[in-house]
Design an enzyme around this catalytic site. Structure first.
Site, PDB file in Angstrom:
ATOM      1  N   SER A 215       0.837  -1.200   0.000  1.00  0.00           N
ATOM      2  CA  SER A 215       0.000   0.000   0.000  1.00  0.00           C
ATOM      3  C   SER A 215       0.868   1.244   0.000  1.00  0.00           C
ATOM      4  O   SER A 215       0.576   2.241  -0.657  1.00  0.00           O
ATOM      5  CB  SER A 215      -0.927  -0.001   1.213  1.00  0.00           C
ATOM      6  OG  SER A 215      -0.184   0.122   2.396  1.00  0.00           O
ATOM      7  N   ARG A 219       0.342   3.529  -3.216  1.00  0.00           N
ATOM      8  CA  ARG A 219      -0.337   4.803  -2.986  1.00  0.00           C
ATOM      9  C   ARG A 219       0.459   5.942  -3.632  1.00  0.00           C
ATOM     10  O   ARG A 219      -0.077   6.763  -4.385  1.00  0.00           O
ATOM     11  CB  ARG A 219      -0.473   5.065  -1.494  1.00  0.00           C
ATOM     12  CG  ARG A 219      -1.134   6.399  -1.177  1.00  0.00           C
ATOM     13  CD  ARG A 219      -1.183   6.678   0.307  1.00  0.00           C
ATOM     14  NE  ARG A 219      -1.886   5.632   1.027  1.00  0.00           N
ATOM     15  CZ  ARG A 219      -1.298   4.729   1.784  1.00  0.00           C
ATOM     16  NH1 ARG A 219       0.001   4.752   1.932  1.00  0.00           N
ATOM     17  NH2 ARG A 219      -1.994   3.805   2.405  1.00  0.00           N
ATOM     18  N   ASN A 223      -0.748   7.953  -7.093  1.00  0.00           N
ATOM     19  CA  ASN A 223      -0.977   9.397  -7.076  1.00  0.00           C
ATOM     20  C   ASN A 223      -0.117  10.112  -8.102  1.00  0.00           C
ATOM     21  O   ASN A 223      -0.588  10.988  -8.834  1.00  0.00           O
ATOM     22  CB  ASN A 223      -0.682   9.955  -5.677  1.00  0.00           C
ATOM     23  CG  ASN A 223      -1.893   9.895  -4.781  1.00  0.00           C
ATOM     24  OD1 ASN A 223      -2.785  10.713  -4.891  1.00  0.00           O
ATOM     25  ND2 ASN A 223      -1.947   8.897  -3.926  1.00  0.00           N
TER      26      ASN A 223
END
Lengths: 278, 156
Positions: A215, A219, A223
């Site tokens: 994660s 993440r 992004n």
């Protein structure tokens, strides 16, 4: 789309999202024909990542060496602000004694921030320069390359395992993986069924453990990749790109900072959890 | 998104940069900040101490001023007393001096008067003799009538 020439839109987007790769094949070292070859290197990602890291290290070293107590300059004041912020974050979350965590957090937040910051350079500038120099592919934002984010999160993951083993010992670490969240002792199951419960726990906890680095890296990658894609799409819009690019860039400043902060904060939290016995 | 050896390269780079930061950057900056914090705390404590000693000094100074004022008043009083004493003494002395000068002057005047009187008396005697001689037109033997003339002169 300065350098797009006769490309179609999808070719333009494709071109901007490809890394400059180098790998060794039977025919020797080749550029950009490395699909499926694990031993390929994304030269652009590595170059920008290491370049920014070097720049950051030199800057920090320069400030640290010339730091004065009574007469801090503006640069020193800025670095002190960042250092103080990181130090406060670490002290608030991490209560054990560890000389590694704070410098690690500082390196992560500053380095990730700088790598994210490359996203604010207009998407065609550096690839355009590279094109003039004869380099056909260039992806400027290292954190939009999953290899880079995974490289960082795997380092953090190794630290999590290392500190878990160091603080709790092998038995404690295995116990943490197998004896919770369902404690066979509290459930009151007969001894013969304990391995079943423990196997269930182990699956849950392993997934939870592996989800941390996954994660963490996905993440950041997601992004930055999405942000870069937006910039590329906006760059296709002709004159309209000017106000849109400005708007998205302003919004992206927030994302850049936030993602760097989240990466640092989660690293501190994960390492803090690794130090706490359950 | 194809994963490749870049992961390993990035991991190595990260280890190196974190190590560098831990070894050569963080301790320096942190020590500096902590030292400054100590200095600021010390400085504040010193300022506190300074203001407290200032207060103490002010109290002391007020006491000293009071004392000095009292002392000054005493000195002035004493000076006044002594001054009036000197003035009185001088006045007495002056009176005595005046007395003496006046007395001396009186004595001198008296002496002068007596001398003038003697002289006058002598002259009156000879004038009287000359007058009498002219009036009587007859030689009076000065020697014979000296007793008479002296008596006459003393009566004038």
């Amino acid at each position: 789309m300065a350098s797009a020439g006769a490309q179609t839109s999808s070719e333009y987007i494709q071109h901007h999202l490809q890394n400059l790769q180098l790998c060794k094949t039977d025919a020797g070292w080749v550029w950009n024909e490395c699909a499926g070859n694990f031993w390929a290197i994304n030269v652009d990602s590595m170059a920008f990542s290491v370049g920014l890291g070097l720049g950051l290290s030199i800057l920090l070293r320069h400030v640290a060496k010339n730091a004065t107590i009574s007469n801090p300059g503006k640069l020193q004041a800025m670095i002190e602000l960042v250092v103080g912020f990181v130090d406060t974050s670490v002290r608030d979350t991490f209560h054990k004694e560890n000389r590694l965590i704070a410098p690690l957090a500082l390196t992560i937040v500053a380095w990730v921030f700088l790598m994210n910051l490359m996203d604010l350079i207009p998407v065609d500038w550096l690839p355009g320069v590279a094109h003039l120099l004869g380099v056909e592919r260039l992806k400027v934002v290292p954190t939009a390359d999953p290899n880079i984010t995974f490289g960082m999160s795997i380092s953090v993951f190794i630290l999590i395992i290392f500190f878990s083993l160091k603080v709790k010992g092998i038995g404690g670490f295995l116990g943490e993986l197998t004896m919770q969240p369902l404690s066979p002792k509290e459930l009151g199951v007969p001894k013969i069924l304990w391995p079943l419960v423990m196997a269930f726990n182990f699956i849950l906890e392993t997934v939870a453990l592996l989800a941390k680095p996954l994660s963490l890296s996905l993440r950041l990658f997601g992004n930055m990749y999405a942000g870069e894609l937006m910039f590329i799409l906006i760059a296709l819009l002709g004159l309209w790109q000017l106000p849109l690019h400005f708007g998205w860039a302003v919004f992206h400043i927030l994302i850049i900072t936030l993602q760097a902060y989240i990466f640092m904060m989660l690293t501190i939290v994960y390492l803090s959890q690794a130090h706490e016995a359950h | 998104m194809d994963l490749n050896a870049t992961i390993i390269g990035q991991t190595i780079a990260m280890v190196l940069f974190v190590w560098f930061c831990m070894r050569f950057v963080w301790p320096l900056i942190m020590n500096m900040i902590e030292e400054r914090q100590t200095q600021i705390a010390d400085g504040l404590a010193a300022a506190e101490e300074g203001s407290r000693s200032l207060e103490k000094a002010e109290v002391k100074i007020a006491g000293m001023i009071d004392e000095a004022r009292t002392q000054g008043r005493d000195i002035v009083d004493e000076a006044n007393t002594r001054g009036s004493g000197i003035v009185d003494e001088a006045r007495v002395e002056a009176g005595r001096e005046r007395e003496r000068i006046v007395t001396a002057a009186h004595a001198e005047v008296e002496q002068e008067v007596n001398r003038a009187r003697e002289e006058l008396r002598g002259q009156v005697a000879s004038i009287a003799v000359a007058g009498a001689a002219r009036i009587i037109a007859k030689e009076i033997d000065a020697a014979t009538h000296k007793g008479l003339l002296d008596k006459l002169a003393a009566e004038i």
